[in-house]
Design an enzyme around this catalytic site. Structure first.
Site, PDB file in Angstrom:
ATOM      1  CE  LYS A 180      66.316  75.667  41.428  1.00  0.00           C
ATOM      2  NZ  LYS A 180      65.762  76.696  42.331  1.00  0.00           N
TER       3      LYS A 180
HETATM    4  C1  LIG Z   1      66.290  77.389  43.457  1.00  0.00           C
HETATM    5  C2  LIG Z   1      65.511  78.568  43.927  1.00  0.00           C
HETATM    6  C3  LIG Z   1      66.140  79.657  44.568  1.00  0.00           C
HETATM    7  C4  LIG Z   1      67.615  79.676  44.902  1.00  0.00           C
HETATM    8  O1  LIG Z   1      68.432  79.783  43.760  1.00  0.00           O
HETATM    9  P1  LIG Z   1      69.995  79.460  43.855  1.00  0.00           P
HETATM   10  O2  LIG Z   1      70.500  79.500  42.461  1.00  0.00           O
HETATM   11  O3  LIG Z   1      70.076  78.072  44.462  1.00  0.00           O
HETATM   12  O4  LIG Z   1      70.610  80.474  44.731  1.00  0.00           O
HETATM   13  C5  LIG Z   1      65.358  80.754  44.904  1.00  0.00           C
HETATM   14  N1  LIG Z   1      64.016  80.764  44.673  1.00  0.00           N
HETATM   15  C6  LIG Z   1      63.383  79.727  44.071  1.00  0.00           C
HETATM   16  C7  LIG Z   1      61.915  79.807  43.862  1.00  0.00           C
HETATM   17  C8  LIG Z   1      64.103  78.595  43.669  1.00  0.00           C
HETATM   18  O5  LIG Z   1      63.452  77.562  43.086  1.00  0.00           O
END
Ligand SMILES: *Cc1c(COP(=O)(O)O)cnc(C)c1O
Length: 499
Positions: free
Chosen positions: A113
């Site tokens: 993120k």
């Molecule tokens: C948010 C997240 C995901 C999923 O990503 P999306 O963009 O919602 O598909 C996968 N792994 C981790 C560690 C995340 O924080």
């Protein structure tokens, strides 16, 4: 470049309007009306640049109402030296002859993120400066863990912004909770909600649409915005790292320029994999996109059969950031594949909200299958994969990445496809120490979070990120626990507009 809404073709806004608003007023998502193309000479040039240089070029194709100076400021601010624990920002780790892991968790909060949420505050403040004069932006976030911390870290002490994060009191990991409750910064606040993630999310949505609060906000020079992945400003930074990963595959000699790769993405809200789809549509030589899910496999079913059906059991898994039954960003893919047909897309979304289910046409399913493969695995297979990758390669992966690796292995077995592959790695393993430790070690002795971190370190020999190790013994700054009904009060308290 003009942006429109997935649900209303009469909507036409600039990039900065799309980013400042977050979501279109009728509930649709903002999408650019065309996808810029990269020629092979462009990719060759991008290969010679560093991550910051690549980001500037790619973002300038989408954010056409940003000046060069503004983009420079945004990108340098987000990815400058020292912010990420690799000078490549998102480095590739070579697993074997065929597969490389794209480490997207080198940022301040150790989850992918950060790649977008380090940049979004800059994009949002520049956008707001163009569209909402003299307004302080209030970011409200409901989080199941990773987004909350990454948003807090991105927005802390950013002028003219405030951020308030709600998390379910028993719904996040101990490390995730401590990361949020010890957050520094003058403009941040964190509050636990008695309830689950959906309660927190519904509470935030209710505040967004509350007319009384809107009035109070206007009187006080405030406006809401969103930091979750429905905001285009979170998606566009993610396109950059797929283009950049391809360039690194070329410069590392893993492929010749023009040669195709596959990309595997562990998926929840469909944001990360949609960014890879955009990179492919831009002309990056990507053959197939492999969508990896955990036991909540609503996307596996949709991408293979064409029916999206959220009426199913919800499982709490070892990869909690993918525990999701409504993948918001899929709406953008449906819109693109329908030929930018807002009416058709709005129709499907209405079916989803009313009956929890929709099916796409055979033509659209055929289009999907030309690009996407999909697979899923449960917690047992996830743990086996963490163990196998550690034993075979002395490389430690987290639970979300393990889902992707397992689905990749299954895909290769079934298809025999030997295309060089990039696997997106979305979190540092120490964010999920309990699951990772019990996957590689038989008798786990530790009982609490930090002794598990230490035991995992002692057993694996892998470095603990200092920003996680440093949380040990820290006193939480934010201890408020509220009922769902009190959330409005919490927001007004934080902003000091309680008269
Ligand atoms: C948010 C997240 C995901 C999923 O990503 P999306 O963009 O919602 O598909 C996968 N792994 C981790 C560690 C995340 O924080």
């Amino acid at each position: 470049m003009i942006y429109t809404s997935t649900r209303d073709s009469s909507v036409k806004v600039t990039a900065s309007e799309a980013i400042a608003k977050g979501i279109s007023s009728e509930g649709g998502l903002f999408v650019p009306t065309e996808i810029p193309r990269l020629e092979s000479s462009d990719i060759e040039r991008l290969c010679s640049l560093d991550y910051i240089g690549r980001a500037k070029e790619i973002l300038s194709l989408y954010l056409t109402d940003f000046t060069e100076e503004e983009l420079d400021m945004c990108v340098n601010g987000a990815y400058r030296e020292g912010k990420f624990s690799s000078d490549k920002v998102a480095p590739l780790y070579r697993l074997n002859d065929k597969a490389s892991v794209l480490e997207l968790w080198r940022g301040p909060t150790c989850a992918f993120k950060d790649m977008a949420l380090q940049l979004l505050p800059y994009l949002l403040t520049v956008s707001a400066g163009k569209t909402l004069k003299d307004t302080e932006i209030v970011i409200l976030v409901a989080t199941s863990g990773d987004t909350g911390k990454a948003a807090l870290e991105g927005f802390k002490d950013v002028p003219n912004t405030r951020i308030l994060v709600f998390y379910p009191v028993d719904g996040v990991s101990p490390m995730q909770k401590l990361q949020m409750t010890t957050q520094q910064g003058e403009n941040v606040s964190v509050c636990a909600i008695r309830g689950n993630f959906d309660d927190a999310q519904n509470g935030v949505k209710a505040i967004f649409t509350d007319r009384e609060i809107e009035k109070k906000f206007k009187e006080n020079g405030l406006a809401f915005s969103s930091a979750n992945s429905i905001n285009w400003g979170r998606l566009v930074p993610q396109i950059v790292y797929y283009v950049s990963a391809y360039c690194d595959m070329v410069t590392d000699g893993k492929v010749k320029q023009g040669e195709e790769i596959n990309v595997v993405v562990p998926t929840g809200n469909f944001g990360n994999i949609l960014a890879a789809y955009y990179a492919r549509e831009m002309g990056v030589p990507i053959k197939r996109l492999v969508c990896a899910s955990n036991r909540n496999n609503v996307l596996t079913d949709f991408l293979t059969c064409g029916t999206y059906d959220k009426n199913r059991r919800f499982y709490c898994t070892a990869s909690p950031s993918m525990d999701i039954l409504i993948s918001s960003n899929l709406e953008r893919l449906l819109f693109i594949l329908s030929g930018y047909d807002a009416k058709a897309t709005a129709g499907l979304m209405k079916e989803l909200s009313q009956g929890g289910k929709y099916s796409v046409s055979d033509e659209m399913l055929a289009q999907i299958k030309q690009v996407f493969s999909a697979g899923c695995c449960d917690d047992v297979a996830t743990a086996e994969t963490i163990n196998e990758i550690f034993k075979d390669y002395n490389y430690l992966i987290d639970t979300h990445t393990a889902v992707a690796v397992r689905v990749y292995e299954d895909y290769v077995k079934q298809s025999g496809d030997g295309t060089p592959t990039v696997i997106a790695s979305t979190a540092n393993p120490y964010k999920f120490s309990k699951s990772v430790l019990s996957a590689i070690k038989e008798n786990v002795e530790s009982k609490n979070e930090f002794s598990m971190v230490e035991e995992l370190h002692a057993f694996s020999g892998k470095e603990v990120p200092p920003q996680l190790a440093g949380l040990k013994g820290k006193q939480p700054r934010f201890t408020r626990v509220a009922d769902r009904e009190e959330m409005t009060r919490v927001v007004l308290d934080m902003l000091n507009i309680n008269d």
